[in-house]
Scaffold this motif. Structure first.
Motif, PDB file in Angstrom:
ATOM      1  N   LEU A 110       4.046   2.296   4.966  1.00 28.60           N
ATOM      2  CA  LEU A 110       3.443   1.847   6.232  1.00 28.60           C
ATOM      3  C   LEU A 110       2.422   0.747   5.985  1.00 28.60           C
ATOM      4  O   LEU A 110       2.472  -0.320   6.612  1.00 28.60           O
ATOM      5  N   ALA A 111       1.500   0.975   5.063  1.00 29.97           N
ATOM      6  CA  ALA A 111       0.456  -0.016   4.798  1.00 29.97           C
ATOM      7  C   ALA A 111       1.025  -1.313   4.254  1.00 29.97           C
ATOM      8  O   ALA A 111       0.535  -2.407   4.574  1.00 29.97           O
ATOM      9  N   SER A 112       2.075  -1.212   3.436  1.00 26.02           N
ATOM     10  CA  SER A 112       2.621  -2.414   2.793  1.00 26.02           C
ATOM     11  C   SER A 112       3.180  -3.414   3.795  1.00 26.02           C
ATOM     12  O   SER A 112       3.276  -4.607   3.487  1.00 26.02           O
ATOM     13  N   TRP A 113       3.545  -2.957   4.993  1.00 25.85           N
ATOM     14  CA  TRP A 113       4.057  -3.879   6.004  1.00 25.85           C
ATOM     15  C   TRP A 113       3.024  -4.935   6.391  1.00 25.85           C
ATOM     16  O   TRP A 113       3.376  -6.002   6.902  1.00 25.85           O
ATOM     17  N   PHE A 114       1.750  -4.650   6.135  1.00 27.25           N
ATOM     18  CA  PHE A 114       0.673  -5.519   6.604  1.00 27.25           C
ATOM     19  C   PHE A 114      -0.015  -6.273   5.457  1.00 27.25           C
ATOM     20  O   PHE A 114      -1.044  -6.919   5.667  1.00 27.25           O
ATOM     21  N   ILE A 115       0.547  -6.208   4.268  1.00 28.38           N
ATOM     22  CA  ILE A 115      -0.081  -6.805   3.092  1.00 28.38           C
ATOM     23  C   ILE A 115       0.484  -8.196   2.836  1.00 28.38           C
ATOM     24  O   ILE A 115       1.703  -8.387   2.821  1.00 28.38           O
ATOM     25  N   GLU A 116      -0.410  -9.165   2.600  1.00 35.33           N
ATOM     26  CA  GLU A 116       0.007 -10.529   2.267  1.00 35.33           C
ATOM     27  C   GLU A 116      -0.304 -10.895   0.819  1.00 35.33           C
ATOM     28  O   GLU A 116       0.382 -11.716   0.224  1.00 35.33           O
ATOM     29  N   ALA A 117      -1.336 -10.309   0.236  1.00 36.31           N
ATOM     30  CA  ALA A 117      -1.706 -10.614  -1.147  1.00 36.31           C
ATOM     31  C   ALA A 117      -0.657 -10.046  -2.102  1.00 36.31           C
ATOM     32  O   ALA A 117       0.004  -9.055  -1.787  1.00 36.31           O
ATOM     33  N   PRO A 118      -0.481 -10.648  -3.273  1.00 39.62           N
ATOM     34  CA  PRO A 118       0.485 -10.122  -4.243  1.00 39.62           C
ATOM     35  C   PRO A 118       0.089  -8.739  -4.727  1.00 39.62           C
ATOM     36  O   PRO A 118      -1.091  -8.443  -4.927  1.00 39.62           O
ATOM     37  N   ILE A 119       1.092  -7.902  -4.936  1.00 33.75           N
ATOM     38  CA  ILE A 119       0.888  -6.531  -5.392  1.00 33.75           C
ATOM     39  C   ILE A 119       1.355  -6.396  -6.839  1.00 33.75           C
ATOM     40  O   ILE A 119       2.441  -6.860  -7.198  1.00 33.75           O
ATOM     41  N   LEU A 120       0.528  -5.761  -7.644  1.00 33.33           N
ATOM     42  CA  LEU A 120       0.884  -5.390  -9.009  1.00 33.33           C
ATOM     43  C   LEU A 120       0.899  -3.867  -9.022  1.00 33.33           C
ATOM     44  O   LEU A 120      -0.135  -3.234  -8.835  1.00 33.33           O
ATOM     45  N   ALA A 121       2.080  -3.268  -9.193  1.00 34.88           N
ATOM     46  CA  ALA A 121       2.220  -1.818  -9.054  1.00 34.88           C
ATOM     47  C   ALA A 121       2.645  -1.183 -10.368  1.00 34.88           C
ATOM     48  O   ALA A 121       3.491  -1.723 -11.084  1.00 34.88           O
ATOM     49  N   VAL A 122       2.061  -0.016 -10.665  1.00 29.31           N
ATOM     50  CA  VAL A 122       2.315   0.691 -11.919  1.00 29.31           C
ATOM     51  C   VAL A 122       2.829   2.091 -11.608  1.00 29.31           C
ATOM     52  O   VAL A 122       2.215   2.833 -10.838  1.00 29.31           O
ATOM     53  N   THR A 123       3.967   2.440 -12.232  1.00 31.44           N
ATOM     54  CA  THR A 123       4.476   3.803 -12.125  1.00 31.44           C
ATOM     55  C   THR A 123       4.868   4.304 -13.510  1.00 31.44           C
ATOM     56  O   THR A 123       4.824   3.573 -14.493  1.00 31.44           O
ATOM     57  N   GLY A 124       5.261   5.562 -13.588  1.00 35.81           N
ATOM     58  CA  GLY A 124       5.619   6.185 -14.855  1.00 35.81           C
ATOM     59  C   GLY A 124       5.252   7.650 -14.807  1.00 35.81           C
ATOM     60  O   GLY A 124       4.515   8.103 -13.917  1.00 35.81           O
ATOM     61  N   SER A 125       5.757   8.411 -15.755  1.00 34.55           N
ATOM     62  CA  SER A 125       5.443   9.839 -15.793  1.00 34.55           C
ATOM     63  C   SER A 125       4.060  10.104 -16.358  1.00 34.55           C
ATOM     64  O   SER A 125       3.396  11.055 -15.976  1.00 34.55           O
ATOM     65  N   ASN A 126       3.609   9.241 -17.274  1.00 34.90           N
ATOM     66  CA  ASN A 126       2.314   9.416 -17.925  1.00 34.90           C
ATOM     67  C   ASN A 126       1.629   8.059 -18.088  1.00 34.90           C
ATOM     68  O   ASN A 126       2.294   7.034 -18.240  1.00 34.90           O
TER      69      ASN A 126
END
Length: 434
Positions: A110-126
């Motif tokens: 929901l929030a991402s629909w309103f974001i204009e700045a570049p996103i750096l996203a991190v995922t993983g199990s640990n």
């Protein structure tokens, strides 16, 4: 107020639409606030019957609150259902029948629909939080204006409503959040590792991996997917992104005196590969990495008594995380484990730490799962409480040993969260003589 939020309000895009928010945690309430601002008719539902209107804060009297077991009637009129992290949508399937999948979204989505700045996203199990925080510190050292949040700290909806715009958004993202994301698109996505985890939430490992890969599904050739080399086997043959894929692994490129273990050398390399896409120099990164100290409850030295080092790694809620912690030391380890089981191969874990562990001190839950296999390799004891287990292992330890709390489980059998468990370990250590 964000330009796109203002446009939604002016064009009445959500005005009068029924939005149901599941969960009254910080993320759920942030989503409810944003939806209320956008003009939606908001209903907040929570299984916890003790939740009252007081918890809604400024939303009290403005949104509908329904508590107790979820019923189909609570969702029947929904134009949109927004889930807090940790809400297992699969378990809600009977009451969501008839609602199109496109109308089921995570707070992050929901929030991402309103974001204009570049996103750096991190995922993983640990290692997500350590790497996300390290990335933030490097970017700040380079003079960039950064927001950090998502699965840690401030929810993205809250950022939209309450905070000054940032140049770069650095987000830790979990499988819980990603499972209901369809349009969320980072400019740089980092996948640190994958191991059995959250099998108390996900149906199986395939569902868990598929949720993680949602991070990359909307990325294009203008974006970069950074993947740890250990992910080559599970990702072989999968088409999951249109981004440029680059691989990374542990290196000694930077001095990181406070980040122990090979897994942290991988985390450091991931952070560098991510930030250099935003104009950070190697010199700026090196300075920030050199100064960076581990976050609480993540291979955190607590004290050294009678030559025995006590280390708090309460955040290690998987077997892979516990194994990485054991290998961070070149001293005999006496490991403390126990809590609510989340899945994994205990036999493989035992083989992986054989020769490095002097004894295993179990406490709390999961004894029936852990003890049979671990006892084939190590001296194993069990105590009902963590404090008793600490005292027992202290009585066995010799100078030069490490007593490591690395539970490989969640904390919810005896604690509200992993931080409370880590704090109890520290208290127990403080109470030891020496």
């Amino acid at each position: 107020m964000n330009r796109i939020v203002r446009n939604f309000i002016n064009e009445a895009i959500l005005t009068g639409k029924r939005a149901v928010v599941v969960g009254t945690g910080r993320s759920g309430l942030a989503a409810a606030r944003l939806l209320d601002v956008l003009g939606a008719k908001v209903r907040v539902v929570d299984r916890d019957e003790t939740v009252t209107g007081e918890k809604l804060g400024e939303l009290a009297g403005k949104v509908e609150l329904v508590t107790g077991p979820h019923e189909k009637a609570h969702f029947a009129d929904a134009d949109m259902v927004v889930f807090s992290p940790g809400v297992a949508v699969r378990k809600l399937a009977p009451v969501l029948e008839g609602i199109p999948a496109r109308n089921l979204v995570a707070e992050l989505e929901l929030a991402s629909w309103f974001i204009e700045a570049p996103i750096l996203a991190v995922t993983g199990s640990n290692g997500k939080t350590t790497t996300t925080t390290l990335i933030t510190e490097i970017l700040k050292k380079a003079g960039r204006r950064v927001f950090t949040g998502g699965n840690i700290g401030v929810p993205l909806c809250e950022y939209l409503l309450d905070m000054e715009p940032a140049e770069i958004l650095v987000l830790e993202v979990s499988s819980f959040q990603l499972q209901n994301c369809r349009l969320f698109k980072p400019h740089v996505g980092v996948f640190l590792n994958f191991a059995a985890n959250h099998l108390d939430y996900h149906q199986d490992l395939e569902e868990y991996l598929d949720a993680k890969l949602h991070l990359f599904s909307r990325m294009t050739l203008d974006d970069t997917a950074l993947l740890h080399e250990s992910l080559r086997p599970p990702l072989n043959g999968r088409t999951f992104t249109g981004a440029r894929i680059e691989w990374f692994g542990p290196t000694s490129r930077f001095a990181a005196p406070h980040l122990l273990g090979e897994h942290n050398r991988s985390n450091v390399e991931a952070a560098w590969q991510a930030v250099k896409r935003f104009g950070v120099t190697e010199e700026q990164a090196a300075e920030a990495i050199r100064e960076f100290r581990p976050l609480p409850h993540r291979i955190e030295p607590v004290a050294e008594k009678n030559g025995v080092l006590y280390v708090n790694d309460s955040k290690a809620t998987t077997l892979d995380a516990a194994e990485a912690a054991v290998h961070a030391f070149d001293r005999p380890v006496r490991i403390l484990m126990g809590g609510v089981w989340k899945g994994g191969d205990v036999a493989r874990f035992a083989e992986g730490i054989d020769g490095h562990v002097a004894s295993v001190g179990l406490f709390g839950g999961s004894r029936d799962i852990l003890e049979p296999e671990l006892a084939r390799h190590f001296s194993v004891t069990w105590d009902e409480t963590l404090e008793a287990a600490v005292r027992r292992q202290a009585s066995l330890a010799a100078p030069g040993d490490v007593i490591l709390l690395s539970p490989a489980t969640s904390s919810f059998d005896q604690y509200r969260n992993m931080a409370e468990r880590g704090a109890d370990f520290k208290r127990a250590v403080e109470g030891l003589h020496g």
